[in-house]
Motif scaffolding. Structure first.
Motif, PDB file in Angstrom:
ATOM      1  N   ALA A 142      40.933  37.510  26.355  1.00  0.00           N
ATOM      2  CA  ALA A 142      40.115  36.634  27.189  1.00  0.00           C
ATOM      3  C   ALA A 142      39.117  37.463  27.978  1.00  0.00           C
ATOM      4  O   ALA A 142      38.696  37.075  29.068  1.00  0.00           O
ATOM      5  CB  ALA A 142      41.019  35.830  28.134  1.00  0.00           C
ATOM      6  N   SER A 143      38.750  38.625  27.433  1.00  0.00           N
ATOM      7  CA  SER A 143      37.864  39.544  28.154  1.00  0.00           C
ATOM      8  C   SER A 143      36.471  38.981  28.358  1.00  0.00           C
ATOM      9  O   SER A 143      35.758  39.397  29.274  1.00  0.00           O
ATOM     10  CB  SER A 143      37.784  40.877  27.411  1.00  0.00           C
ATOM     11  N   THR A 144      36.042  38.043  27.506  1.00  0.00           N
ATOM     12  CA  THR A 144      34.699  37.492  27.660  1.00  0.00           C
ATOM     13  C   THR A 144      34.534  36.801  29.009  1.00  0.00           C
ATOM     14  O   THR A 144      33.482  36.885  29.645  1.00  0.00           O
ATOM     15  CB  THR A 144      34.397  36.504  26.523  1.00  0.00           C
ATOM     16  N   LEU A 145      35.581  36.111  29.473  1.00  0.00           N
ATOM     17  CA  LEU A 145      35.515  35.435  30.763  1.00  0.00           C
ATOM     18  C   LEU A 145      36.078  36.275  31.899  1.00  0.00           C
ATOM     19  O   LEU A 145      35.622  36.185  33.030  1.00  0.00           O
ATOM     20  CB  LEU A 145      36.274  34.109  30.707  1.00  0.00           C
ATOM     21  N   TYR A 146      37.099  37.096  31.615  1.00  0.00           N
ATOM     22  CA  TYR A 146      37.848  37.740  32.690  1.00  0.00           C
ATOM     23  C   TYR A 146      37.735  39.259  32.714  1.00  0.00           C
ATOM     24  O   TYR A 146      38.251  39.898  33.621  1.00  0.00           O
ATOM     25  CB  TYR A 146      39.323  37.339  32.588  1.00  0.00           C
ATOM     26  N   GLY A 147      37.105  39.857  31.719  1.00  0.00           N
ATOM     27  CA  GLY A 147      36.883  41.289  31.753  1.00  0.00           C
ATOM     28  C   GLY A 147      38.095  42.092  31.311  1.00  0.00           C
ATOM     29  O   GLY A 147      38.968  41.617  30.582  1.00  0.00           O
ATOM     30  N   SER A 148      38.137  43.359  31.766  1.00  0.00           N
ATOM     31  CA  SER A 148      39.192  44.288  31.372  1.00  0.00           C
ATOM     32  C   SER A 148      40.564  43.755  31.775  1.00  0.00           C
ATOM     33  O   SER A 148      40.702  42.930  32.681  1.00  0.00           O
ATOM     34  CB  SER A 148      38.948  45.645  32.033  1.00  0.00           C
ATOM     35  N   GLU A 149      41.596  44.218  31.085  1.00  0.00           N
ATOM     36  CA  GLU A 149      43.006  43.888  31.309  1.00  0.00           C
ATOM     37  C   GLU A 149      43.396  42.552  30.703  1.00  0.00           C
ATOM     38  O   GLU A 149      44.554  42.160  30.776  1.00  0.00           O
ATOM     39  CB  GLU A 149      43.375  43.914  32.803  1.00  0.00           C
ATOM     40  N   ALA A 150      42.457  41.824  30.097  1.00  0.00           N
ATOM     41  CA  ALA A 150      42.798  40.553  29.467  1.00  0.00           C
ATOM     42  C   ALA A 150      42.775  40.680  27.951  1.00  0.00           C
ATOM     43  O   ALA A 150      42.423  39.746  27.245  1.00  0.00           O
ATOM     44  CB  ALA A 150      41.833  39.455  29.928  1.00  0.00           C
ATOM     45  N   VAL A 151      43.149  41.848  27.437  1.00  0.00           N
ATOM     46  CA  VAL A 151      43.094  42.103  25.996  1.00  0.00           C
ATOM     47  C   VAL A 151      44.172  41.310  25.270  1.00  0.00           C
ATOM     48  O   VAL A 151      43.923  40.653  24.260  1.00  0.00           O
ATOM     49  CB  VAL A 151      43.254  43.605  25.708  1.00  0.00           C
ATOM     50  N   GLY A 152      45.409  41.381  25.768  1.00  0.00           N
ATOM     51  CA  GLY A 152      46.515  40.695  25.110  1.00  0.00           C
ATOM     52  C   GLY A 152      46.657  39.251  25.516  1.00  0.00           C
ATOM     53  O   GLY A 152      47.270  38.455  24.799  1.00  0.00           O
ATOM     54  N   GLY A 153      46.102  38.893  26.654  1.00  0.00           N
ATOM     55  CA  GLY A 153      46.193  37.527  27.146  1.00  0.00           C
ATOM     56  C   GLY A 153      46.192  37.496  28.660  1.00  0.00           C
ATOM     57  O   GLY A 153      46.043  38.534  29.317  1.00  0.00           O
ATOM     58  N   LEU A 154      46.335  36.300  29.202  1.00  0.00           N
ATOM     59  CA  LEU A 154      46.348  36.175  30.658  1.00  0.00           C
ATOM     60  C   LEU A 154      47.363  35.132  31.095  1.00  0.00           C
ATOM     61  O   LEU A 154      47.698  34.204  30.356  1.00  0.00           O
ATOM     62  CB  LEU A 154      44.958  35.841  31.196  1.00  0.00           C
ATOM     63  N   ILE A 155      47.835  35.322  32.318  1.00  0.00           N
ATOM     64  CA  ILE A 155      48.764  34.396  32.961  1.00  0.00           C
ATOM     65  C   ILE A 155      48.122  33.975  34.274  1.00  0.00           C
ATOM     66  O   ILE A 155      47.878  34.813  35.148  1.00  0.00           O
ATOM     67  CB  ILE A 155      50.130  35.044  33.206  1.00  0.00           C
ATOM     68  N   ASN A 156      47.824  32.690  34.407  1.00  0.00           N
ATOM     69  CA  ASN A 156      47.151  32.166  35.591  1.00  0.00           C
ATOM     70  C   ASN A 156      48.152  31.341  36.398  1.00  0.00           C
ATOM     71  O   ASN A 156      48.578  30.268  35.967  1.00  0.00           O
ATOM     72  CB  ASN A 156      45.957  31.300  35.178  1.00  0.00           C
ATOM     73  N   VAL A 157      48.550  31.855  37.558  1.00  0.00           N
ATOM     74  CA  VAL A 157      49.471  31.159  38.451  1.00  0.00           C
ATOM     75  C   VAL A 157      48.645  30.271  39.374  1.00  0.00           C
ATOM     76  O   VAL A 157      47.886  30.767  40.208  1.00  0.00           O
ATOM     77  CB  VAL A 157      50.308  32.157  39.272  1.00  0.00           C
ATOM     78  N   ILE A 158      48.770  28.959  39.212  1.00  0.00           N
ATOM     79  CA  ILE A 158      47.961  28.013  39.976  1.00  0.00           C
ATOM     80  C   ILE A 158      48.829  27.399  41.069  1.00  0.00           C
ATOM     81  O   ILE A 158      49.859  26.775  40.795  1.00  0.00           O
ATOM     82  CB  ILE A 158      47.380  26.929  39.057  1.00  0.00           C
TER      83      ILE A 158
ATOM     84  N   THR B 118      48.016  42.582  29.750  1.00  0.00           N
ATOM     85  CA  THR B 118      48.153  41.231  30.280  1.00  0.00           C
ATOM     86  C   THR B 118      47.497  41.144  31.647  1.00  0.00           C
ATOM     87  O   THR B 118      47.827  41.919  32.553  1.00  0.00           O
ATOM     88  CB  THR B 118      49.639  40.835  30.397  1.00  0.00           C
ATOM     89  N   MET B 119      46.584  40.215  31.818  1.00  0.00           N
ATOM     90  CA  MET B 119      45.946  40.001  33.116  1.00  0.00           C
ATOM     91  C   MET B 119      46.693  38.902  33.869  1.00  0.00           C
ATOM     92  O   MET B 119      47.004  37.852  33.298  1.00  0.00           O
ATOM     93  CB  MET B 119      44.476  39.616  32.950  1.00  0.00           C
ATOM     94  N   ILE B 120      46.977  39.148  35.146  1.00  0.00           N
ATOM     95  CA  ILE B 120      47.660  38.179  35.997  1.00  0.00           C
ATOM     96  C   ILE B 120      46.662  37.645  37.018  1.00  0.00           C
ATOM     97  O   ILE B 120      46.049  38.411  37.764  1.00  0.00           O
ATOM     98  CB  ILE B 120      48.862  38.814  36.720  1.00  0.00           C
ATOM     99  N   LEU B 121      46.492  36.328  37.027  1.00  0.00           N
ATOM    100  CA  LEU B 121      45.578  35.673  37.963  1.00  0.00           C
ATOM    101  C   LEU B 121      46.367  34.776  38.917  1.00  0.00           C
ATOM    102  O   LEU B 121      47.415  34.234  38.546  1.00  0.00           O
ATOM    103  CB  LEU B 121      44.559  34.814  37.217  1.00  0.00           C
ATOM    104  N   ILE B 122      45.863  34.612  40.115  1.00  0.00           N
ATOM    105  CA  ILE B 122      46.362  33.602  41.044  1.00  0.00           C
ATOM    106  C   ILE B 122      45.184  32.702  41.386  1.00  0.00           C
ATOM    107  O   ILE B 122      44.169  33.168  41.917  1.00  0.00           O
ATOM    108  CB  ILE B 122      46.955  34.224  42.323  1.00  0.00           C
ATOM    109  N   ASP B 123      45.309  31.428  41.029  1.00  0.00           N
ATOM    110  CA  ASP B 123      44.211  30.472  41.203  1.00  0.00           C
ATOM    111  C   ASP B 123      42.914  30.982  40.585  1.00  0.00           C
ATOM    112  O   ASP B 123      41.826  30.840  41.134  1.00  0.00           O
ATOM    113  CB  ASP B 123      44.004  30.155  42.686  1.00  0.00           C
ATOM    114  N   GLY B 124      43.041  31.610  39.410  1.00  0.00           N
ATOM    115  CA  GLY B 124      41.872  32.074  38.670  1.00  0.00           C
ATOM    116  C   GLY B 124      41.291  33.385  39.130  1.00  0.00           C
ATOM    117  O   GLY B 124      40.323  33.866  38.552  1.00  0.00           O
ATOM    118  N   MET B 125      41.860  34.011  40.158  1.00  0.00           N
ATOM    119  CA  MET B 125      41.338  35.266  40.679  1.00  0.00           C
ATOM    120  C   MET B 125      42.204  36.435  40.216  1.00  0.00           C
ATOM    121  O   MET B 125      43.433  36.344  40.229  1.00  0.00           O
ATOM    122  CB  MET B 125      41.315  35.245  42.213  1.00  0.00           C
ATOM    123  N   PRO B 126      41.586  37.550  39.797  1.00  0.00           N
ATOM    124  CA  PRO B 126      42.351  38.711  39.312  1.00  0.00           C
ATOM    125  C   PRO B 126      42.993  39.476  40.467  1.00  0.00           C
ATOM    126  O   PRO B 126      42.549  40.554  40.862  1.00  0.00           O
ATOM    127  CB  PRO B 126      41.280  39.547  38.601  1.00  0.00           C
TER     128      PRO B 126
END
Length: 762
Positions: free
Chosen positions: A214-230, A177-185
């Motif tokens: 979502a690895s196409t846009l965000y790269g490694s660690e986004a295999v299972g999905g991503l959580i974007n805290v905006i 799971t990739m964790i983003l804050i305002d779209g940044m890893p």
């Protein structure tokens, strides 16, 4: 010291600039039923002023000179609003009501699926959106705990003593799971375990979740999905906000936020979160704290400058310091790192900065950047873990529309420095320390093709070059069909993901239990192929709205990185799976809103997550077959009283036993955490709330002889080992076990009351 000075300067600079605006227009944007509309645009075109409403519909336009101005507002799925506003000598309060132009239900604006602001229904990638109002139904001290009521998303505790954990999406472990804050890893690597603590919830506008790779846009660690805290936009927040609550266990959480105007086109948002828990309790009688004691402070600042042509430069910074410990009830700091009294003491110091700059070009070109540093000083009994990590990230995005093609091209570069006191950064000859330096340049391309009003096709491709693992290619294809009224939507997704092993994330369990970590071979990157079928149905029956969102998902892993807890109870053995692994299932969300104020949001996920090697199928640890969540809310508008009933239920999951003679059950029972809350509005600025958490008083020690193995002998002083290093069964140790706190599946915290207060000043 230099970092502290830079952070202090970054946070305080916008607040000390002595420039003031003129007048402002503030208010709310709501629909005809009085429900707030998120991400509605509010503008005065002639002045070039623009903002978006927050998750509660609130908006603010600052620095408006005297005169008559045309105010405009709108959001996808609703008609346009225009009104003449006369600014004379005072600020103006204006509440805006928008009416639907077709029966599309709610249409939030999302960015996580395609890196562009689009309506949720218009996105070819399924994105789930949860506003701050959703999280207020069950207030928690961190975003980690707040995610527990989202279908298919589970905050998983991994240690009974330090209470650290990670986020599982559809049964896949935290590293996926990739964790983003305002779209940044921002939250990755070393910070994965503690990085979700200390994000002030008062500053969160919404959380977007993408399930699936979502690895196409965000790269490694986004295999299972991503959580974007905006986070909220500085120019669109209250001048002052406060949210504080206490619980019956003695926890205190406080969120403070303030907005400052800087000149005519700049504004800044300053937030502080403080959490304190200093009441050691041992209700399960094992002489260990049930919950870690914590003292955490987080300071957050975000500021933006509106430039000509509505171009914006924004930047944010955050600093977090936490002191937490758990262990034997008589532990104190004088025992830290020693072998007399067992305790796990973790000092975390972390800084982050990130931002977005729109280049002054005819084409829309954005430069996004982030940097963070994380210092870990931890003692797990008499085992020390000292680590430093620094990450720098830059991304250049170019957006171009050509007829039916909406193109996006991006260049990325990520640098990671990692150093610790373990074998992970020890030289091959073992004589000196060798910190790792990982370079990860990449390029991606995306083409969103609008074939007609009913069909969209999204094609994406990413190439990364990892300085350790070499070239990695990740494609994806998304297709969306919608009916003419957009009340029926079908999405098909197919994509590839990859993941490289992260040392701290993979071996954290070893540190807490004093297990030895063994990497059987050099770990190769994992590869996954995922397919999703998503169906969305919106039904409007009179004054009742019903939304259905169903997804079937399937992911196939090769080279999966497996943690073997069972071959040797004194080791965790990591290796690439020679077979394959599968994650598959069905998920359903139901959203019902009645005109009388009753709202129901419920979800369920049935899944099967397993590995298969040598013809043997093994169910993944900590992966349940079924999970359900609900959020039921009822508002009595005449008296301003809201009742929220939230909860989650989990089916049995396989747990890590130490040996075949371990008397604990291999599977957890069915269990559920349920909460109830009452909220009373006291005018427009204040509300008071309170209730009960964990109504059923469920804790994992129920029905099991113990949850921490050999809690009375945490240093294994009375354990006898054979020639192979295996614990032997003796009269003092009849099960042949060692000390281990990793048998955990639910929080140890039982029933408790809470009481809180919120205040907002526009």
């Amino acid at each position: 010291m230099k970092i502290s000075i830079i952070l202090t300067f970054t946070i305080l600079l916008p607040t000390v600039l002595s420039a003031f605006g003129q007048y402002k227009i503030s208010g709310t944007v709501k629909d005809e039923k009085g429900e707030p509309l998120t991400a509605a645009s509010v503008s005065i075109p002639k002045l070039g002023l623009f903002t978006l409403s927050d998750s509660e519909g609130g908006f603010i336009l600052n620095n408006i000179p005297k005169g008559k101005w045309s105010l405009e507002a709108g959001v996808v799925g609703y008609g346009k609003y225009r009104a003449e506003i006369d600014i004379d000598s005072t600020d103006v309060q204006k509440n805006i009501m928008l009416t639907p132009n077709h029966n599309t239900g709610l249409n939030e604006v999302v960015v996580s699926g395609t890196l562009k602001e689009v309506s949720k229904t218009g996105s070819p990638v399924p994105v789930e959106v949860y506003t701050s109002k959703f999280f207020k139904a069950n207030p928690t001290p961190s975003i980690f705990d707040a995610l527990q009521n989202i279908n298919g998303v589970k905050p998983q505790l991994n240690c009974n003593i330090c209470n650290t954990g990670d986020i599982h999406i559809n049964g896949l472990e935290g590293p996926y799971t990739m964790i983003l804050i305002d779209g940044m890893p921002i939250v990755s690597g070393l910070s994965t375990v503690y990085g979700l603590s200390g994000i002030p919830q008062s500053l969160i506008d919404r959380v977007e979740i993408v399930k699936g790779p979502a690895s196409t846009l965000y790269g490694s660690e986004a295999v299972g999905g991503l959580i974007n805290v905006i986070t909220k936009r500085p120019g669109n927040t209250p001048r002052l906000s406060a949210d504080a609550f206490v619980t019956g266990w003695g926890e205190v959480n406080t969120d403070l936020g303030a907005r400052f105007g800087v000149g005519k086109k700049a504004s800044t948002l300053l937030g502080v979160n403080y959490f304190n828990y200093q009441n050691p309790l041992d209700k399960n009688g094992d002489n260990f704290t049930d919950v870690t004691l914590q003292n955490r402070v987080s300071v957050f600042s975000k500021w933006s400058i509106d430039r000509s042509g509505n171009r914006e430069f924004s930047m944010a910074a955050r600093y977090v310091y936490e002191d937490r410990w758990g262990g034997e009830m008589n532990w104190s700091p004088k025992y830290r790192g020693g072998g007399e009294v067992y305790g796990e003491s973790i000092y975390t110091s972390r800084w982050e900065t990130f931002g977005t700059y729109q280049l002054p070009m005819k084409e829309r070109v954005l430069f996004q950047f982030s940097a963070n540093g994380h210092k870990q000083n931890s003692a797990y009994g008499n085992t020390w873990y000292l680590a430093d990590q620094y990450v720098g990230y830059g991304q250049l995005n170019w957006f171009k529309t050509m007829g039916r093609h909406d193109l996006l091209t991006g260049l990325t570069y990520r640098y990671t420095y990692y150093d610790d006191n373990t074998y992970a950064t020890t030289s091959a000859n073992g004589l000196h320390n060798e910190p790792t330096h990982t370079h990860l340049p990449g390029v991606f391309m995306q083409d969103e093709i609008t074939m007609n009003g009913n069909n969209k096709l999204l094609l994406g491709l990413r190439y990364d070059y990892n300085s350790i693992h070499g070239s990695i290619l990740t494609p994806r294809v998304n297709y969306k069909w919608n009916s003419n009224d957009k009340n029926n939507i079908i999405r098909l997704s197919f994509g590839n993901g990859y993941r490289v092993a992260n040392v701290f994330t993979e071996d954290h369990a070893a540190l807490t239990g004093a297990r030895e970590v063994v990497f059987a071979n050099n770990l190769d990157p994992e590869t996954s192929w995922n397919g999703n079928l998503n169906f969305v149905k919106k039904i409007v029956a009179g004054t009742t709205f019903v939304g259905l969102d169903a997804t079937a998902f399937y992911t196939h892993f090769s080279n999966k990185i497996i943690a073997d807890y069972e071959t040797d109870p004194n080791k965790i053995i990591y290796d690439n799976l020679s077979g394959y692994a599968i994650s598959k299932g069905l998920s359903l969300n139901v959203d019902v809103a009645f005109q009388n104020g009753l709202k129901i949001l419920a979800g369920a996920t049935a899944m099967d997550v397993y590995d298969k090697e040598g013809g043997v199928k093994t169910r993944q640890l900590f992966a349940e077959k079924f999970t359900g969540t609900w959020n039921i809310s009822y508002t009595l508008k005449p008296i301003g009283l809201t009742l929220d009933y939230t909860g989650s239920v989990y089916s049995p999951m396989r747990l890590p036993l130490l040996s075949k003679t371990d008397p604990r059950s291999e599977y957890s029972p069915w269990w559920s955490i349920q909460n109830i809350q009452l909220t009373k509005s006291l005018g427009q600025k204040m509300e008071i709330y309170g209730g009960v958490k964990n109504l059923l008083n469920w804790t994992p020690n129920k029905g099991t002889p113990f949850i921490i193995s050999r809690a009375y002998d945490p240093f294994d002083k009375n354990v006898q080992f054979d020639a192979n290093g295996q614990a032997m069964a003796t009269p003092e140790n009849p099960y042949g076990l060692t000390f281990d706190p990793n048998y955990v599946y639910a929080p140890n915290q039982g029933i408790r009351g809470f009481l809180g207060l919120r205040y907002r000043l526009f």
